[in-house]
Scaffold this active site. Structure first.
Site, PDB file in Angstrom:
ATOM      1  N   SER A  61       0.710  -1.219   0.058  1.00 20.02           N
ATOM      2  CA  SER A  61      -0.010  -0.424  -0.034  1.00 20.02           C
ATOM      3  C   SER A  61       0.807   1.098  -0.138  1.00 20.02           C
ATOM      4  O   SER A  61       1.951   0.941   1.145  1.00 20.02           O
ATOM      5  CB  SER A  61      -0.676  -0.078   1.365  1.00 20.02           C
ATOM      6  OG  SER A  61      -1.411   1.230   1.579  1.00 20.02           O
ATOM      7  N   TYR A  94      -2.049   0.290  10.609  1.00 20.60           N
ATOM      8  CA  TYR A  94      -2.343  -0.549   9.761  1.00 20.60           C
ATOM      9  C   TYR A  94      -1.143   0.001   8.603  1.00 20.60           C
ATOM     10  O   TYR A  94      -0.369  -0.701   7.977  1.00 20.60           O
ATOM     11  CB  TYR A  94      -3.226   0.086   8.693  1.00 20.60           C
ATOM     12  CG  TYR A  94      -3.732  -0.019   7.116  1.00 20.60           C
ATOM     13  CD1 TYR A  94      -3.730  -1.446   6.776  1.00 20.60           C
ATOM     14  CD2 TYR A  94      -3.635   0.569   6.407  1.00 20.60           C
ATOM     15  CE1 TYR A  94      -3.527  -1.301   5.281  1.00 20.60           C
ATOM     16  CE2 TYR A  94      -3.440   0.314   5.205  1.00 20.60           C
ATOM     17  CZ  TYR A  94      -3.653  -0.314   4.906  1.00 20.60           C
ATOM     18  OH  TYR A  94      -4.170  -1.285   3.327  1.00 20.60           O
TER      19      TYR A  94
END
Length: 250
Positions: free
Chosen positions: A145, A158
């Protein structure tokens, strides 16, 4: 059939998180390139439509019910795929969660869920698949990501999971590149998928929805095209990292 399609003819791919979003889109492009595809997800009921869709195009497809956090299940799933199709050439680790909250307000069960899925599940599957990928001189695609590059508040856990994906993958790359195995890290920016639907912290969910509403988002198919490019590159070309984000995203 053109050269790009021929590049995956006779190849076998294993895709996790295939029931939705980027995983589903990756399964589609790999099948379109001629690969046999094992589509894996914990949500088996959602795999049947994808199976039928791909099978109608003439692709060979196998449904795999899999909780990637279960190491023994990961080993069994990889072994079953190799036994059925005779080889493994591409592993795409797409299963993951993005559960946002300020650290002080976080439900730590969300942290466990993300680390177990985003990090350990990816590592378990990579470990199980690696002997077969060394044999085939195959490719490992890790869906990371933009969160592995830039940090914002409310996403600490995250970010930790995606930094871990990148760190593990770079170390692995250095171990296996001379064996002919390509390790590919894909880092999408904001993408229109179900990922945000799982956020349980109401304020964090509202904040990210408001933020992403200000610009155009990537579609899962955009990210899958990056995967297609990397895994169909000539064997002497290793596309190790792709950052892809919406034009509007700062």
């Amino acid at each position: 059939m053109d050269d790009m399609v021929a590049a995956l003819n006779g190849k076998v791919a294993f895709v996790t998180g295939a029931a939705s979003g980027i995983g589903r889109a990756c399964a589609r492009v790999l099948a379109a390139e001629g690969a046999t595809v094992a589509i894996a997800d914990i949500r088996t009921d959602r795999l049947h439509a994808l199976h039928d869709e791909l099978a109608e195009t003439g692709a060979k497809v196998q449904i795999v019910t899999l909780d990637v956090t279960d190491e023994q299940a990961d080993k069994a799933a990889i072994q079953s795929t190799v036994e059925q199709f005779g080889r493994l050439d591409v592993l795409v680790n797409c299963a993951g969660y993005m559960l946002l909250a300020p650290v002080i307000e976080a439900d730590t069960a969300d942290w466990t869920k993300m680390i177990n899925t985003n990090v350990l599940g990816m590592m378990y599957l990579t470990h199980a698949a690696l002997p077969h990928l060394i044999e085939s001189k195959g490719s490992i695609v890790q869906m990371s990501s933009i969160a592995a590059r830039t940090v914002v508040k409310t996403a600490s856990a995250y970010h930790a999971s995606k930094f871990a994906v990148n760190g593990f993958s770079e170390g692995l790359r250095q171990e296996v590149t001379e064996l002919g195995v390509r390790v590919i890290v894909i880092e999408p920016g904001t993408t229109q998928t179900e990922l945000r639907d799982h956020i349980t912290h109401a304020a964090s969910k509202a904040a990210i929805e408001a933020r992403v509403a200000q610009y155009r988002q990537l579609q899962a198919e955009d990210v899958a095209e990056a995967v297609r490019y990397a895994v169909t590159a000539p064997e002497h070309v290793a596309v190790n990292e792709i950052l892809i984000r919406p034009t509007d995203q700062i």
